[in-house]
Design an enzyme around this catalytic site. Structure first.
Site, PDB file in Angstrom:
ATOM      1  N   SER B   8       0.701  12.050  -2.222  1.00 17.15           N
ATOM      2  CA  SER B   8       0.391  11.201  -3.087  1.00 17.15           C
ATOM      3  C   SER B   8       1.030   9.847  -2.722  1.00 17.15           C
ATOM      4  CB  SER B   8       0.565  11.372  -4.413  1.00 17.15           C
ATOM      5  OG  SER B   8       1.957  11.711  -4.581  1.00 17.15           O
ATOM      6  N   CYS B  70       2.010  17.646  -1.481  1.00 19.17           N
ATOM      7  CA  CYS B  70       2.146  17.099  -2.844  1.00 19.17           C
ATOM      8  C   CYS B  70       2.308  18.450  -3.751  1.00 19.17           C
ATOM      9  CB  CYS B  70       1.318  16.189  -3.260  1.00 19.17           C
ATOM     10  SG  CYS B  70       1.030  15.831  -5.041  1.00 19.17           S
ATOM     11  N   GLU B 151      12.993   7.540  -5.986  1.00 22.42           N
ATOM     12  CA  GLU B 151      12.312   6.198  -5.443  1.00 22.42           C
ATOM     13  C   GLU B 151      13.241   5.171  -5.540  1.00 22.42           C
ATOM     14  OE1 GLU B 151       8.216   5.731  -6.150  1.00 22.42           O
ATOM     15  OE2 GLU B 151       7.714   7.724  -4.933  1.00 22.42           O
ATOM     16  N   CYS B 181       8.463  19.673  -6.694  1.00 26.02           N
ATOM     17  CA  CYS B 181       7.918  18.054  -6.407  1.00 26.02           C
ATOM     18  C   CYS B 181       8.888  17.537  -5.044  1.00 26.02           C
ATOM     19  CB  CYS B 181       8.373  17.328  -7.434  1.00 26.02           C
ATOM     20  SG  CYS B 181       7.996  15.606  -7.224  1.00 26.02           S
ATOM     21  N   HIS B 183       9.749  15.062  -4.049  1.00 27.56           N
ATOM     22  CA  HIS B 183      11.131  14.105  -4.327  1.00 27.56           C
ATOM     23  C   HIS B 183      12.307  14.920  -4.313  1.00 27.56           C
ATOM     24  CE1 HIS B 183       7.807  11.198  -4.923  1.00 27.56           C
ATOM     25  NE2 HIS B 183       8.518  10.494  -4.943  1.00 27.56           N
TER      26      HIS B 183
END
Lengths: 248, 248
Positions: B8, B70, B151, B181, B183
């Site tokens: 994504s 993702c 982020e 996830c 991240h």
């Protein structure tokens, strides 16, 4: 007068709420681009493309004018929207600057803090307008984490406090904080308190004052119905609207 | 073998990094849908629509298979992608569950914590697979704030600590945390430390182990070039890739 409200997602409901409470409009049509939210870290080209799709929608909708609630769109794509819209389009930039002016005591010595998304700050749009008022002391910082914090409904508590410390601890105390993102009115009180009590400028209230002055609209509607549309999950937007105090 | 990686946004670079370091692939083509990121709070219908657009891209690209980095896409739209793709498509769900199994000591008494986006948790996909392993003690919680924190590159410090406390303080200490996830590997160490040192499962490493086992690929490439594409701001994605240790 029927007004359309365009936003990247749910944040613009803070502006829609001010419009609903203003008594200036007979009807509100809200459109939130929830399928592509957030816009705040995205490119000017991308945001403009999305904004022009919204123009297409509002061109065919039963509204007399369009209010752009999203600051990111207002500073990056307003002119493009105005160019392709078949009705007037108003952004929150001018109203915010007007509200600052109307605080009455803006002088060279006034220290203004502008907080907004990365795109809004990077555009320099607020900074240029506010410098043009003669303000010489200004900080402009991107505070992107406030957006998901508000969306998680963490309107107060240690995460918000630590995030404010992260963004604000190196700043000189401002006299006024311009809330340059639709999400921020929901934490306005906490931001004001962080600085020991300062004035804050809210895009929704600023927009109402600006529209009243520029369109010379009378306050005549006791109740303004709102129709809520979204590019996905409209039920979630309606739930947020109720939660934030709009009358559906 | 040439591999495509779909994500994504930038998060999937953690998976691409594992693939790059694995020596299994001659070339990686990464596509991040940065113009519409994040997917984690969006509807299944919306995510499926975006994922099928990625399929269209990879159908015409010079890759032999596609890895969906993702987790949100892997649990909500993998079957749709497989249906319309002209090459094999692999998601991170199976590899994550296999990695958990291969920890060796998963029993009824093992307490597993799954953390992921709202959509991934709501799908129940990880929960069902892990229950099927006989695990009886499991917590599955949506931790959406970790995404913008990563982020913003706030890999440690008071905001992360308060956010972990917010999500974790009412939980019983797990034996293993499944990072659901892309991240989260960037804060894996902090999460492990929060619980006093626990095992964590990383989608990228899990995917490499799974591909090696299922495709019987030899480790043969000393260097795997990566081509990075994005639906907006590809330069920002490349900067993040360098920052996170990929070799461009």
């Amino acid at each position: 007068m029927k007004v359309g409200v365009f936003d990247s997602g749910v944040g613009g409901l803070t502006v829609a709420k001010s419009l609903q409470q203003s008594g200036l409009f007979s009807e509100i049509t809200y459109f939130g681009d929830t399928a592509r939210v957030p816009y705040g870290n995205k490119d000017k080209a991308t945001v403009t493309r999305y904004a022009l799709e919204a123009v297409e929608f509002f061109n065919g909708a039963d509204v007399d004018c369009v209010v752009v609630a999203c600051n990111t769109v207002s500073v990056t794509a307003l002119e493009a929207m105005q160019q392709f819209s078949n009705k007037p389009v108003y952004g929150v930039l001018e109203p915010g600057v007007m509200a600052l002016q109307q605080l009455g005591t803006v002088t060279k010595q006034t220290r203004v803090l502008i907080i907004a998304t990365r795109s809004t700050i990077a555009s320099g749009a607020y900074q240029h307008r506010i410098q043009a008022l003669g303000v010489e002391q200004m900080d402009a910082i991107a505070t992107p984490l406030f957006v998901p914090i508000v969306e998680e409904a963490l309107f107060d508590g240690p995460i918000l406090q630590e995030t404010m410390r992260h963004y604000f601890s190196s700043l000189t105390k401002p006299d006024v904080v311009l809330l340059g993102c639709t999400h921020f009115p929901l934490i306005a009180e906490q931001i004001a308190q962080y600085f020991g009590g300062v004035a804050t400028i809210h895009s929704g209230e600023a927009m109402v004052a600006w529209l009243q002055q520029h369109l010379e609209l009378p306050k005549q509607y006791a109740q303004t119905p709102i129709r809520i549309l979204a590019s996905e999950n409209v039920e979630a937007v309606k739930r947020t609207a109720k939660h934030w105090g709009l009358i559906l």
